[in-house]
Design a protein around this motif. Structure first.
Motif, short mmCIF file in Angstrom:
data_model
loop_
_atom_site.label_atom_id
_atom_site.label_comp_id
_atom_site.label_asym_id
_atom_site.label_seq_id
_atom_site.Cartn_x
_atom_site.Cartn_y
_atom_site.Cartn_z
N UNK A 176 0.82 -1.21 0.00
CA UNK A 176 0.00 0.00 0.00
C UNK A 176 0.85 1.26 0.00
N UNK A 177 1.89 1.29 0.82
CA UNK A 177 2.71 2.50 0.93
C UNK A 177 3.47 2.78 -0.37
N UNK A 178 4.06 1.73 -0.96
CA UNK A 178 4.82 1.92 -2.19
C UNK A 178 3.92 2.35 -3.34
N UNK A 179 2.78 1.70 -3.47
CA UNK A 179 1.87 2.05 -4.56
C UNK A 179 1.32 3.47 -4.39
N UNK A 180 1.07 3.86 -3.15
CA UNK A 180 0.60 5.23 -2.91
C UNK A 180 1.67 6.24 -3.31
N UNK A 181 2.94 5.91 -3.01
CA UNK A 181 4.04 6.80 -3.39
C UNK A 181 4.13 6.94 -4.91
N UNK A 182 3.95 5.84 -5.62
CA UNK A 182 4.01 5.89 -7.08
C UNK A 182 2.87 6.73 -7.66
N UNK A 183 1.69 6.61 -7.06
CA UNK A 183 0.57 7.43 -7.53
C UNK A 183 0.81 8.91 -7.23
N UNK A 184 1.48 9.20 -6.14
CA UNK A 184 1.83 10.59 -5.84
C UNK A 184 2.78 11.15 -6.90
N UNK A 185 3.75 10.33 -7.31
CA UNK A 185 4.68 10.77 -8.35
C UNK A 185 3.94 11.03 -9.66
N UNK A 186 2.99 10.17 -9.98
CA UNK A 186 2.22 10.37 -11.21
C UNK A 186 1.39 11.64 -11.15
N UNK A 187 0.82 11.92 -9.99
CA UNK A 187 -0.03 13.10 -9.85
C UNK A 187 0.77 14.40 -9.94
N UNK A 188 2.07 14.33 -9.65
CA UNK A 188 2.91 15.54 -9.65
C UNK A 188 3.53 15.83 -11.01
N UNK A 189 3.09 15.12 -12.05
CA UNK A 189 3.69 15.30 -13.37
C UNK A 189 3.35 16.67 -13.96
N UNK A 190 4.37 17.47 -14.31
CA UNK A 190 4.10 18.76 -14.96
C UNK A 190 3.71 18.54 -16.41
N UNK A 191 2.79 19.34 -16.90
CA UNK A 191 2.27 19.16 -18.25
C UNK A 191 2.91 20.10 -19.27
N UNK A 192 3.59 21.12 -18.84
CA UNK A 192 4.18 22.05 -19.80
C UNK A 192 5.04 23.08 -19.11
N UNK A 193 5.47 24.05 -19.87
CA UNK A 193 6.30 25.10 -19.31
C UNK A 193 7.73 24.65 -19.11
N UNK A 194 8.47 25.44 -18.35
CA UNK A 194 9.89 25.15 -18.15
C UNK A 194 10.12 23.89 -17.34
N UNK A 195 9.13 23.46 -16.55
CA UNK A 195 9.29 22.28 -15.71
C UNK A 195 8.98 20.98 -16.46
N UNK A 196 8.67 21.08 -17.75
CA UNK A 196 8.31 19.88 -18.50
C UNK A 196 9.46 18.88 -18.53
N UNK A 197 10.69 19.38 -18.58
CA UNK A 197 11.85 18.50 -18.64
C UNK A 197 12.48 18.27 -17.26
N UNK A 198 11.74 18.53 -16.21
CA UNK A 198 12.25 18.36 -14.86
C UNK A 198 12.14 16.89 -14.43
N UNK A 199 12.75 16.60 -13.29
CA UNK A 199 12.72 15.23 -12.77
C UNK A 199 11.29 14.78 -12.48
N UNK A 200 10.41 15.68 -12.09
CA UNK A 200 9.04 15.28 -11.77
C UNK A 200 8.35 14.60 -12.95
N UNK A 201 8.62 15.07 -14.15
CA UNK A 201 8.01 14.43 -15.32
C UNK A 201 8.59 13.05 -15.54
N UNK A 202 9.93 12.93 -15.42
CA UNK A 202 10.58 11.63 -15.59
C UNK A 202 10.09 10.64 -14.54
#
Length: 218
Positions: A176-202
């Motif tokens: 549960x904890x690991x899967x919740x963390x992965x979903x948090x990473x997915x939710x933090x994905x930037x969609x555009x702008x200067x942060x598009x190539x940031x680690x959050x998208x990767x």
């Protein structure tokens, strides 16, 4: 019998299609023809280049050569003056399919010595690869306190490749904890702008891919 305008238009269209098909076929035949290469003579040490083969394996804005000529160079390791012969270039570009912009930089002796050094490199010489292999191996076993600590440390690594492998390992572990963390990473994905190539998208893309592939892992 007088033809209607509709019939005339149909005939004109048919003739245009025939001309277009004939022109396309002629273009393909012309493209497949291997133009004869000039004979530069063995005295010059030149070799003709197969531009059709080069075009298949090179994506370049430059002009492909019509022939190869000997290229003198200085070995970057020992400083010896060497010559990259035309035959060696033809083998490199057309058989091995090396990029047309690549050049010889080491003499034969230094190339062999370098291969030997890499073959006999001591443990730790490829530290990043060893760490990556270790993180992947952690995913094959049940998570322990020390393994979880390694994954958390990898998520803070300066190497994004290690972070991605850590995310994949978390998905393989599940829970549960690991899967919740992965979903948090997915939710933090930037969609555009200067942060598009940031680690959050990767990270978001890696988490999404890891979750989709969970069913492949036992």
């Amino acid at each position: 019998m007088k033809k209607s305008n509709k019939q005339r238009r149909a005939e004109i269209k048919a003739r245009r299609l025939e001309r277009a098909a004939a022109a396309s076929a002629a273009h393909l035949r012309e493209k497949d023809v291997r133009l004869p290469q000039p004979d530069f003579g063995s005295a010059l040490g030149c070799e003709p280049a197969d531009r059709i083969v080069l075009g298949q394996y090179n994506n370049t804005y430059g002009v492909l050569p019509r022939f190869y000529e000997p290229r003198p160079f200085t070995c970057r390791d020992c400083g010896a003056e060497e010559v990259w012969t035309a035959k060696q270039q033809k083998w490199w570009y057309e058989v091995v399919h090396g990029h047309i912009d690549s050049r010889a930089v080491r003499c034969l002796a230094c190339r062999r010595a370098r291969r030997e050094r890499l073959r006999n490199a001591p443990p730790g010489a490829s530290l990043l690869r060893e760490q990556t292999d270790r993180l992947r191996a952690l995913g094959d076993a049940k998570p322990t306190a020390s393994a979880v600590a390694e994954i958390e440390a990898a998520l803070e690594s300066k190497w994004w490749s290690l972070r991605v492998v850590a995310i994949q390992t978390m998905a393989r572990w599940g829970g549960e904890a690991n899967l919740a963390k992965l979903h948090e990473l997915m939710a933090a994905r930037p969609e555009g702008g200067r942060r598009y190539f940031a680690w959050e998208r990767v990270a978001a893309d890696a988490a999404r891919s890891a979750l989709l592939n969970r069913e492949r892992w036992p």
